[in-house]
Design a protein around this motif. Structure first.
Motif, PDB file in Angstrom:
ATOM      1  N   HIS A 200      39.640  69.986   6.252  1.00 45.19           N
ATOM      2  CA  HIS A 200      40.573  71.177   6.181  1.00 45.19           C
ATOM      3  C   HIS A 200      39.955  72.585   6.313  1.00 45.19           C
ATOM      4  CE1 HIS A 200      43.678  68.557   4.003  1.00 45.19           C
ATOM      5  NE2 HIS A 200      43.357  68.031   5.234  1.00 45.19           N
ATOM      6  N   THR A 201      38.782  72.631   6.294  1.00 50.62           N
ATOM      7  CA  THR A 201      37.993  74.319   6.684  1.00 50.62           C
ATOM      8  C   THR A 201      38.427  74.416   7.959  1.00 50.62           C
ATOM      9  OG1 THR A 201      35.997  75.264   6.244  1.00 50.62           O
ATOM     10  CG2 THR A 201      35.865  73.403   7.530  1.00 50.62           C
ATOM     11  N   PRO A 254      41.501  80.621   5.906  1.00 53.62           N
ATOM     12  CA  PRO A 254      41.907  81.849   6.506  1.00 53.62           C
ATOM     13  C   PRO A 254      40.707  82.715   6.982  1.00 53.62           C
ATOM     14  CG  PRO A 254      42.649  81.934   4.053  1.00 53.62           C
ATOM     15  CD  PRO A 254      42.326  80.544   4.450  1.00 53.62           C
ATOM     16  N   ILE A 255      39.680  82.532   6.244  1.00 56.32           N
ATOM     17  CA  ILE A 255      38.557  83.357   6.557  1.00 56.32           C
ATOM     18  C   ILE A 255      37.734  82.936   7.811  1.00 56.32           C
ATOM     19  CG2 ILE A 255      36.281  84.223   5.818  1.00 56.32           C
ATOM     20  CD1 ILE A 255      37.498  84.272   2.949  1.00 56.32           C
ATOM     21  N   SER A 256      37.568  81.498   7.846  1.00 56.86           N
ATOM     22  CA  SER A 256      36.883  81.187   9.026  1.00 56.86           C
ATOM     23  C   SER A 256      37.615  79.803   9.746  1.00 56.86           C
ATOM     24  CB  SER A 256      35.376  80.762   8.774  1.00 56.86           C
ATOM     25  OG  SER A 256      35.238  79.915   7.709  1.00 56.86           O
ATOM     26  N   PRO A 257      38.734  79.909  10.238  1.00 60.66           N
ATOM     27  CA  PRO A 257      39.510  78.763  10.522  1.00 60.66           C
ATOM     28  C   PRO A 257      39.153  77.912  11.629  1.00 60.66           C
ATOM     29  CG  PRO A 257      40.531  80.986  11.463  1.00 60.66           C
ATOM     30  CD  PRO A 257      39.361  81.223  10.428  1.00 60.66           C
ATOM     31  N   LEU A 258      37.812  78.275  12.327  1.00 65.59           N
ATOM     32  CA  LEU A 258      37.732  77.790  13.531  1.00 65.59           C
ATOM     33  C   LEU A 258      36.049  77.403  13.290  1.00 65.59           C
ATOM     34  CD1 LEU A 258      38.845  80.173  16.299  1.00 65.59           C
ATOM     35  CD2 LEU A 258      39.986  78.167  15.617  1.00 65.59           C
ATOM     36  N   VAL A 259      35.712  77.510  12.267  1.00 71.91           N
ATOM     37  CA  VAL A 259      34.143  77.085  11.967  1.00 71.91           C
ATOM     38  C   VAL A 259      34.213  75.950  11.000  1.00 71.91           C
ATOM     39  CG1 VAL A 259      31.766  77.981  11.242  1.00 71.91           C
ATOM     40  CG2 VAL A 259      33.353  79.430  12.378  1.00 71.91           C
ATOM     41  N   LEU A 260      33.290  74.822  11.503  1.00 77.51           N
ATOM     42  CA  LEU A 260      33.350  73.762  10.327  1.00 77.51           C
ATOM     43  C   LEU A 260      32.385  73.934   9.228  1.00 77.51           C
ATOM     44  CD1 LEU A 260      34.636  70.747  10.239  1.00 77.51           C
ATOM     45  CD2 LEU A 260      32.243  70.066  10.694  1.00 77.51           C
ATOM     46  N   ASP A 261      32.564  74.752   8.165  1.00 74.00           N
ATOM     47  CA  ASP A 261      31.707  75.383   7.407  1.00 74.00           C
ATOM     48  C   ASP A 261      32.194  74.978   5.866  1.00 74.00           C
ATOM     49  OD1 ASP A 261      33.911  77.019   6.605  1.00 74.00           O
ATOM     50  OD2 ASP A 261      32.748  78.801   7.492  1.00 74.00           O
ATOM     51  N   SER A 262      31.533  75.241   5.021  1.00 74.02           N
ATOM     52  CA  SER A 262      31.867  74.967   3.701  1.00 74.02           C
ATOM     53  C   SER A 262      32.780  75.691   3.026  1.00 74.02           C
ATOM     54  CB  SER A 262      30.938  74.666   2.462  1.00 74.02           C
ATOM     55  OG  SER A 262      29.885  75.983   2.679  1.00 74.02           O
ATOM     56  N   GLY A 263      33.647  76.748   3.571  1.00 72.22           N
ATOM     57  CA  GLY A 263      34.553  77.513   3.247  1.00 72.22           C
ATOM     58  C   GLY A 263      35.597  76.813   2.616  1.00 72.22           C
ATOM     59  N   THR A 286      34.154  64.886 -12.118  1.00 69.16           N
ATOM     60  CA  THR A 286      33.436  64.271 -11.028  1.00 69.16           C
ATOM     61  C   THR A 286      33.576  65.164  -9.680  1.00 69.16           C
ATOM     62  OG1 THR A 286      33.274  62.231 -12.108  1.00 69.16           O
ATOM     63  CG2 THR A 286      32.558  62.286  -9.598  1.00 69.16           C
ATOM     64  N   THR A 287      34.732  65.175  -9.365  1.00 77.91           N
ATOM     65  CA  THR A 287      35.171  65.577  -8.153  1.00 77.91           C
ATOM     66  C   THR A 287      34.966  67.091  -8.125  1.00 77.91           C
ATOM     67  OG1 THR A 287      37.530  65.707  -8.360  1.00 77.91           O
ATOM     68  CG2 THR A 287      36.860  63.973  -7.149  1.00 77.91           C
ATOM     69  N   ALA A 288      35.194  67.926  -9.159  1.00 81.22           N
ATOM     70  CA  ALA A 288      34.773  69.383  -9.348  1.00 81.22           C
ATOM     71  C   ALA A 288      33.513  69.572  -9.193  1.00 81.22           C
ATOM     72  CB  ALA A 288      35.181  69.806 -10.677  1.00 81.22           C
ATOM     73  N   ILE A 289      32.481  68.498  -9.765  1.00 81.48           N
ATOM     74  CA  ILE A 289      31.032  68.838  -9.377  1.00 81.48           C
ATOM     75  C   ILE A 289      30.885  68.815  -7.950  1.00 81.48           C
ATOM     76  CG2 ILE A 289      28.981  67.664  -9.683  1.00 81.48           C
ATOM     77  CD1 ILE A 289      29.889  67.037 -12.506  1.00 81.48           C
ATOM     78  N   GLN A 290      31.211  67.972  -7.241  1.00 83.54           N
ATOM     79  CA  GLN A 290      30.803  67.735  -5.574  1.00 83.54           C
ATOM     80  C   GLN A 290      31.346  69.201  -5.065  1.00 83.54           C
ATOM     81  OE1 GLN A 290      32.955  63.780  -5.002  1.00 83.54           O
ATOM     82  NE2 GLN A 290      31.556  63.026  -6.389  1.00 83.54           N
ATOM     83  N   VAL A 291      32.573  69.497  -5.372  1.00 84.48           N
ATOM     84  CA  VAL A 291      33.164  70.855  -4.798  1.00 84.48           C
ATOM     85  C   VAL A 291      32.182  71.762  -4.984  1.00 84.48           C
ATOM     86  CG1 VAL A 291      35.102  72.478  -5.010  1.00 84.48           C
ATOM     87  CG2 VAL A 291      35.833  70.073  -5.025  1.00 84.48           C
ATOM     88  N   ASN A 292      31.512  72.027  -6.197  1.00 80.69           N
ATOM     89  CA  ASN A 292      30.967  73.132  -6.414  1.00 80.69           C
ATOM     90  C   ASN A 292      29.495  72.812  -5.527  1.00 80.69           C
ATOM     91  OD1 ASN A 292      31.097  75.310  -8.720  1.00 80.69           O
ATOM     92  ND2 ASN A 292      32.343  73.524  -9.105  1.00 80.69           N
ATOM     93  N   GLN A 293      29.032  71.551  -5.624  1.00 77.04           N
ATOM     94  CA  GLN A 293      27.748  71.443  -4.651  1.00 77.04           C
ATOM     95  C   GLN A 293      27.895  71.551  -3.274  1.00 77.04           C
ATOM     96  OE1 GLN A 293      27.238  67.258  -5.582  1.00 77.04           O
ATOM     97  NE2 GLN A 293      25.536  67.771  -7.194  1.00 77.04           N
ATOM     98  N   ASN A 294      29.126  71.225  -2.645  1.00 78.91           N
ATOM     99  CA  ASN A 294      29.470  71.448  -1.213  1.00 78.91           C
ATOM    100  C   ASN A 294      29.847  72.943  -1.189  1.00 78.91           C
ATOM    101  OD1 ASN A 294      29.285  68.687  -0.749  1.00 78.91           O
ATOM    102  ND2 ASN A 294      31.614  68.353  -1.094  1.00 78.91           N
ATOM    103  N   ALA A 295      30.298  73.763  -2.029  1.00 74.22           N
ATOM    104  CA  ALA A 295      30.638  74.767  -1.602  1.00 74.22           C
ATOM    105  C   ALA A 295      29.136  75.744  -1.402  1.00 74.22           C
ATOM    106  CB  ALA A 295      31.413  75.684  -2.995  1.00 74.22           C
ATOM    107  N   TRP A 296      28.386  75.520  -2.419  1.00 76.39           N
ATOM    108  CA  TRP A 296      27.107  76.392  -2.217  1.00 76.39           C
ATOM    109  C   TRP A 296      25.851  75.658  -1.690  1.00 76.39           C
ATOM    110  CZ3 TRP A 296      28.256  80.839  -3.859  1.00 76.39           C
ATOM    111  CH2 TRP A 296      29.224  81.123  -4.673  1.00 76.39           C
TER     112      TRP A 296
END
Length: 333
Positions: A200-201, A254-263, A286-296
């Protein structure tokens, strides 16, 4: 985008691809798929698909998100058998015309063009399901994700029913338990659910998929209190209340709609996940931890995403003498 949110890390893509294949080798054998399946029978297949994806993205960069989602929506209904590519007939409403898929899926013409070129040089050899898997991989790579080898040998299904999308595809309102169960039904673990949600990024969403969060969330809250107020105000400008215009769309990120990044994960941490199902990933420890890991750690997420795409691409595949090799991806032989 890149430098604003993350610094891209250099890596050996070749080594990574080898690791993906090795780590999933047992799964490959079980699914009877193999990397290089067409080396002897249609060696140009992957190059043709990549060329058509590149052409498609030149015309409409949003096709990348579309092709990744077509592959996902295909695999979750009857397995990765190309059934989502089949057109409806007078007697049957096909998957692509389900309200879950239409008009959100796009990029079908890229598959059509690749299939036509491949048929011209390797008639009756390469399945539509494999072409779709190649196209999804190429879309990932062309938007900043890691490339990966696609095990092939899928055959095309002969059945496509719109009704089956409703019970197999995750709705945008699902909570973590519901999402986890839907993915588990397909042989994917919770971490892979969180990882694949990162698609969904890129891409866009129709306002109708989330407008309830803006105007009709619950009996006590017209607006979803979990949604960042400034973001909600922005979305209301783009999606007016009561509008019946089905062409209204907004970028998923909305910040990088065409880039497959961790946005996508950064958005969730800022309470700017577009769907309830996106923001819900923070409601479970558990999923919140994964969100944080993926974000950073964008490198980590892109690595996991490539591996998860390989695994997802083998859900319920038809191999051997099952199914068929469609001459036209839109029509059963």
């Amino acid at each position: 985008m890149g430098s604003g949110r993350h610094t891209r890390m250099s890596t050996s893509i070749t080594l990574f691809r080898v690791l993906v294949v090795l780590n999933l080798s047992a799964f490959h054998l079980k699914a009877q798929l193999q990397v290089g399946f067409y080396d002897q029978t249609c060696g140009l297949a992957e190059l043709i698909v990549k060329d058509e994806v590149r052409k498609g993205l030149t015309k409409d960069a949003g096709f990348a998100a579309g092709l990744i989602r077509i592959h996902f929506h295909d695999c979750f209904v009857r397995g990765c058998d190309g059934s989502v590519l089949i057109d409806s007939t007078a007697s049957n409403k096909a998957e692509k015309d389900s309200p879950v898929n239409s008009p959100s899926l796009r990029g079908f013409e890229v598959i059509d063009n690749a299939k036509a070129r491949i048929e011209a040089v390797c008639k009756g050899v390469v399945s539509c399901a494999d072409i779709l898997a190649f196209a999804a991989r190429d879309s990932v790579e062309m938007t900043g994700g890691f490339g990966y080898d696609v095990p092939t040998g899928r055959r095309d299904g002969r059945v496509s029913l719109a009704s089956e999308t409703l019970t197999n595809l995750p709705p945008p309102t699902a909570n973590v338990n519901k999402l986890t169960q839907i993915f588990a039904n397909k042989g994917l673990i919770q971490e892979e659910m969180v990882t694949l949600s990162g698609a969904h990024t890129i891409g866009r969403s129709h306002c109708t998929s989330f407008s309830n969060r803006l105007y009709n969330f619950s009996a006590t809250n017209r607006q979803d209190p979990a949604l960042d107020a400034a973001y909600a105000a922005q979305l209301k400008q783009q999606c007016p209340q009561g509008s019946t215009d089905t062409s209204l769309v907004v970028p998923m990120d909305p910040i990088s709609p065409l880039v497959l990044d961790s946005g996508y994960y950064m958005d969730i941490l800022a309470n700017r996940g577009l769907f309830s199902s996106d923001q819900a990933l923070l409601n479970d420890s558990t999923t919140a931890i994964q969100v944080n890991q993926n974000a950073w750690n964008s490198y980590l997420w892109r690595s996991k995403f490539a591996s998860a795409m390989v695994k997802m691409g083998q859900i319920g595949v038809l191999t051997g003498n099952a199914g068929e090799i469609r001459a036209n991806c839109r029509v059963i032989n």
